[in-house]
Structure formats: structure tokens, C-alpha cells
Write a protein that holds these residues in place. Structure first.
Motif, PDB file in Angstrom:
ATOM      1  N   LEU A 106       0.768  -1.382   0.445  1.00  0.00           N
ATOM      2  CA  LEU A 106       0.177   0.215  -0.010  1.00  0.00           C
ATOM      3  C   LEU A 106       0.359   1.524   0.071  1.00  0.00           C
ATOM      4  O   LEU A 106       0.571   2.172  -0.801  1.00  0.00           O
ATOM      5  CB  LEU A 106      -1.094  -0.433   1.462  1.00  0.00           C
ATOM      6  N   VAL A 107       1.642   1.294   0.771  1.00  0.00           N
ATOM      7  CA  VAL A 107       2.817   2.167   0.450  1.00  0.00           C
ATOM      8  C   VAL A 107       3.194   2.607  -0.771  1.00  0.00           C
ATOM      9  O   VAL A 107       3.551   3.489  -1.626  1.00  0.00           O
ATOM     10  CB  VAL A 107       3.850   2.270   1.672  1.00  0.00           C
ATOM     11  N   ALA A 108       3.893   1.136  -1.186  1.00  0.00           N
ATOM     12  CA  ALA A 108       4.185   1.426  -2.699  1.00  0.00           C
ATOM     13  C   ALA A 108       3.272   2.021  -4.138  1.00  0.00           C
ATOM     14  O   ALA A 108       3.569   2.872  -4.856  1.00  0.00           O
ATOM     15  CB  ALA A 108       4.936  -0.134  -3.456  1.00  0.00           C
ATOM     16  N   MET A 109       1.721   1.719  -2.994  1.00  0.00           N
ATOM     17  CA  MET A 109       1.080   2.465  -4.313  1.00  0.00           C
ATOM     18  C   MET A 109       0.999   3.464  -4.007  1.00  0.00           C
ATOM     19  O   MET A 109       0.733   4.477  -4.928  1.00  0.00           O
ATOM     20  CB  MET A 109       0.252   1.747  -3.656  1.00  0.00           C
ATOM     21  N   GLY A 149      -7.432  12.296  -2.117  1.00  0.00           N
ATOM     22  CA  GLY A 149      -7.349  11.779  -2.890  1.00  0.00           C
ATOM     23  C   GLY A 149      -6.302  10.640  -2.231  1.00  0.00           C
ATOM     24  O   GLY A 149      -6.150  10.085  -1.156  1.00  0.00           O
ATOM     25  N   PHE A 150      -6.403   9.245  -3.997  1.00  0.00           N
ATOM     26  CA  PHE A 150      -5.653   7.845  -3.809  1.00  0.00           C
ATOM     27  C   PHE A 150      -4.300   8.091  -2.479  1.00  0.00           C
ATOM     28  O   PHE A 150      -4.303   6.582  -2.159  1.00  0.00           O
ATOM     29  CB  PHE A 150      -5.724   7.175  -4.389  1.00  0.00           C
ATOM     30  N   ARG A 151      -3.389   8.480  -2.618  1.00  0.00           N
ATOM     31  CA  ARG A 151      -2.571   8.533  -2.282  1.00  0.00           C
ATOM     32  C   ARG A 151      -2.711   8.954  -0.149  1.00  0.00           C
ATOM     33  O   ARG A 151      -2.127   7.603   0.197  1.00  0.00           O
ATOM     34  CB  ARG A 151      -1.118   9.580  -2.112  1.00  0.00           C
ATOM     35  N   ALA A 152      -3.170   9.371  -0.104  1.00  0.00           N
ATOM     36  CA  ALA A 152      -4.146   9.120   1.502  1.00  0.00           C
ATOM     37  C   ALA A 152      -4.339   8.162   1.627  1.00  0.00           C
ATOM     38  O   ALA A 152      -4.179   7.548   2.822  1.00  0.00           O
ATOM     39  CB  ALA A 152      -4.813  10.547   2.155  1.00  0.00           C
ATOM     40  N   ALA A 153      -5.301   7.713   1.037  1.00  0.00           N
ATOM     41  CA  ALA A 153      -6.526   6.479   1.216  1.00  0.00           C
ATOM     42  C   ALA A 153      -5.440   5.029   1.145  1.00  0.00           C
ATOM     43  O   ALA A 153      -6.006   4.759   2.261  1.00  0.00           O
ATOM     44  CB  ALA A 153      -6.903   6.271  -0.150  1.00  0.00           C
ATOM     45  N   TYR A 154      -4.583   5.201   0.029  1.00  0.00           N
ATOM     46  CA  TYR A 154      -3.385   4.560   0.578  1.00  0.00           C
ATOM     47  C   TYR A 154      -2.609   4.328   1.923  1.00  0.00           C
ATOM     48  O   TYR A 154      -2.263   3.083   2.957  1.00  0.00           O
ATOM     49  CB  TYR A 154      -2.806   3.873  -0.757  1.00  0.00           C
TER      50      TYR A 154
END
Length: 406
Positions: A100-103, A179-184
Motif C-alpha cells: 500500500l505504501v508502494a501504491m 486523493g488516493f495517495r492519502a487513502a492508501y
């Protein structure tokens, strides 16, 4: 006086209270995984818009999450029995959090991520996160006696809807606003914090077991038909469960003209009521009730409830919502007793393998149900869809093995 059966002193001083710590860790691990598994699909509208996917592409990407779990659960179960629940649980939590961090770093819409890259990441997250199912279950199985396992495993299974509710509540607003960066990264934090707690408090595999049991003998759970029967019965009972969770909203919108609130009432009632019923059946089965009988009874009740949904398709909306909620409660009630039974059949030394088998069949059914029911609906009608779910639940009844004296 010391006898050959007296447990070592370190166990007698730690076991009475520490088993609840182990259960809490199992609940936290299952909830952290469920927040990802249930929360990410609910961001579908935002994901489709931000990544520029079509509806079909979105369905494929989200489906890869469950496909990863189904493809890996048996392997994780075998590894858990070989290397111990602590090591595998830590491996799964840390590796899934790392994915998830990589995502967050390379698989956001801003990174120009396409269908295959995101699908690959989600498949990996599901495949690695699937380790939580068998390893946390085996830890609970090891620490609790048969007189408490039904309750303990039911509590652990209730973490799935609870964790899913957290993911559903948190992820869509985070993805929409930040955004999805925060979600992941939010999901990664859940998993990695749980890994830190597991490293601190879960007993190392090399230490003596708190509830010593004889070493497993006989064939592997993968070669035992009674274990397969319980696992496959769970898969059949997953069909009505996912039918309600996946299509209650679509049915109420398309067939009844109802808004999102009606679907939320049906689904939330199914999740919370089903979770409460899991714990009740688990506790009742610990008090001498045969777990296989409970599975069969739940199968009958779920089949009747889903048949009622089929009959009431054209009823007024409040009646249809009530019928869906009741069917969802029944279809969510079997998890604790089924997982406990499949683990007890295998024995503590092979519980990971048996739980991995159950996870594989159940997640495979969870993957296939949302794919096949729309095809059935396109060719027939909503009453046929709900009737098919009822037949799946009914088929679980004769498939479940006969009563076992405990």
C-alpha cells in the motif's frame, strides 16, 4: 505435586488473561485487512473518475483484490502450520502495508496508472493480506480451549464487518478530499500499527503452546472430505451474503426507485445483525451445541429468507428492505461456527491449512457471486437472482457433515 500433565509454570501464570490479548490482536489484524478489502471497493465512483476507468475496468480491478485472497489462502495456511502463526501474521501485515505504501508512491492517478498496474497491485495486496485469515485464526485456535473456541472465533470473524464498516466510513471521504495517495497510506497505517502490536504481544512460535495438544496425525486437511464439506458449505452460504451486500442497492434503485438510504438500512442491518448473531451462535455452540447442526440450521433459515426476498420482489419498498435485511442477517451468521468447526476437525497443528482452505473456497465464492449474478439477472429477472441465492444456501444443508459428538 507435579505430574506428567502439569503445564509449565510460565503458562499457568499468563494463559488466563493473555488469551484475550491474542484474541484482540486477531480481531485487529482481521479488521485492518477488512478495512482494505471492503473499503476500497466503496471508493469505486471516485476511483473510476480519477483513474479514468470504465465500469467494466473498475469491476476487473476491484475483483483482483478478492482473487488475490482466493489464490493465496491455502498456501498461507500451509506456511502458517509450518512456520507458526506469529511469523506468518507479521509477514502478511508488514508486506501488505508495504504494498500500500508502494501504491501511494507509484500507483495513484497522478502517476498515470493504468488498469493492469493497479490490478497487479491490488492482486498483490489481496494475496499478501490473505495470510491474516489463517494465521490469526490459528493463533486464536491455539490459545482457546474447545469450550471457548466458538465464541472466540466468532468474535474474530465479527471483526470483518466491523473493519469493513471502518473502511467504508473512512476511505471514500479521504479519497474524495485528499486523493488516493492519502487513502492508501491510511490503510497502510492500519496494517503496520497492527503489525507493531502483534510483534509486541503475540507469543513467539518457539515458546511452548498455552493449550498443548497432541501432534496432528493422519491425512492433511486438504485430503479430508469432511473438512472440504464444511469449507464448501461455507462457500455456498457466501452466495446469499454477497448477493445482499453487492446487489441490495442496485435492486432497490432499479426495481423500487429507492435512494441510497434504503440500501444503507438493509446492508448495515445485515452486517451488524449478522455480526451479533455470529457471536451468539458461537457462544451457544460452546455450551454443548453441535456446530454442524448450527451451520445446517443457518442454511435453512438463510434459504427461507432469500426465498422470501424473491417472493416479495414486487412488494412495497419498506417490506422489500425488511426482507433484504433479514436475509442478510441470516446469511452473515454462519462464519464463527463454520471456521471453528473446520479448524477443530484439522486439529491445532493443522488449523492454518484448514482455515486457508475455507478462506479459499469462501473468497472464491465472494469473487464469483458478483460476476455471475448480473449475468443471471440480464437473462432472467430479480426474483430468479434471489431464488438462486436461496438455492445456494439450501444446498449447504446436506453438504454439511452429520452431527459430531463433542
Amino acid at each position: 505435586m507435579t505430574t506428567a500433565t502439569t503445564a509449565p509454570v510460565p503458562h499457568t501464570t499468563v494463559r488466563p488473561r493473555h488469551r484475550w490479548v491474542v484474541l484482540a490482536l486477531g480481531v485487529a489484524a482481521q479488521a485492518a485487512f477488512s478495512a482494505m478489502f471492503s473499503g476500497l471497493p466503496v471508493t469505486g465512483v471516485t476511483m473510476r473518475a480519477d483513474y479514468g476507468f470504465s465500469t467494466g475496468q473498475l469491476g476487473f480491478v476491484i475483483g483482483c483484490l478478492g482473487l488475490g485472497v482466493a489464490a493465496s489462502d491455502i498456501v498461507w495456511g500451509l506456511l502458517t502450520d509450518r512456520f507458526g502463526d506469529r511469523r506468518i501474521l507479521l509477514t502478511g501485515l508488514i508486506s501488505t502495508g508495504s504494498v500500500l505504501v508502494a501504491m501511494a508512491a507509484v500507483a495513484t492517478p497522478a502517476d498515470g496508472t493504468g488498469v493492469w498496474r493497479l490490478a497487479g497491485f491490488l492482486f498483490a495486496a489481496g494475496a499478501l493480506g490473505g495470510s491474516v485469515n489463517g494465521s490469526s485464526g490459528r493463533a486464536v485456535m491455539t490459545w482457546f480451549s474447545d469450550a471457548e473456541r466458538g465464541f472466540a472465533m466468532s468474535v474474530r470473524q465479527t471483526a470483518i464487518p466491523v473493519g469493513g464498516a471502518v473502511g467504508v466510513a473512512v476511505l471514500p471521504p479521504v479519497a474524495s478530499a485528499y486523493g488516493f495517495r492519502a487513502a492508501y497510506l491510511t490503510l497502510a497505517a492500519f496494517l503496520l500499527l497492527t503489525a507493531a502490536a502483534t510483534a509486541r504481544w503475540l507469543r513467539a512460535p518457539g515458546e511452548p503452546a498455552p493449550t498443548p495438544e497432541a501432534a496432528a496425525s493422519g491425512p492433511s486437511p486438504l485430503r479430508r472430505w469432511d473438512v472440504w464439506r464444511v469449507a464448501l458449505a461455507g462457500a455456498l452460504l457466501t452466495v446469499p451474503q454477497f448477493a445482499v451486500l453487492s446487489f441490495a442497492g442496485i435492486f432497490l434503485h432499479d426495481a423500487k426507485g429507492a435512494g441510497a438510504a434504503a440500501a444503507a438500512v438493509a446492508v448495515v442491518t445485515a452486517q451488524l445483525g449478522g455480526g451479533a448473531l455470529r457471536i451468539w451462535t458461537g457462544r451457544r455452540s460452546d455450551r454443548g451445541g453441535d456446530r454442524r447442526t448450527y451451520i445446517r440450521v443457518i442454511g435453512v433459515v438463510a434459504a427461507v429468507a432469500m426465498a422470501a426476498v424473491a417472493v416479495l420482489t414486487h412488494a412495497p419498498t419498506p417490506v422489500a428492505v425488511l426482507a433484504l435485511a433479514a436475509a442478510g442477517v441470516a446469511a452473515n451468521a454462519w462464519h464463527g461456527v463454520a471456521y471453528t468447526e473446520v479448524a477443530v476437525l484439522a486439529g491445532a497443528d493443522r488449523a492454518g491449512t484448514a482455515l486457508g482452505l475455507a478462506g479459499t473456497t469462501i473468497f472464491a465464492a465472494g469473487f464469483l457471486t458478483p460476476l455471475l449474478l448480473p449475468v443471471l439477472h440480464g437473462a432472467t429477472s430479480w426474483p430468479v437472482v434471489w431464488a438462486a441465492a436461496a438455492l445456494a444456501a439450501l444446498a449447504a444443508v446436506p453438504l454439511t457433515p452429520g452431527a459430531r459428538h463433542r
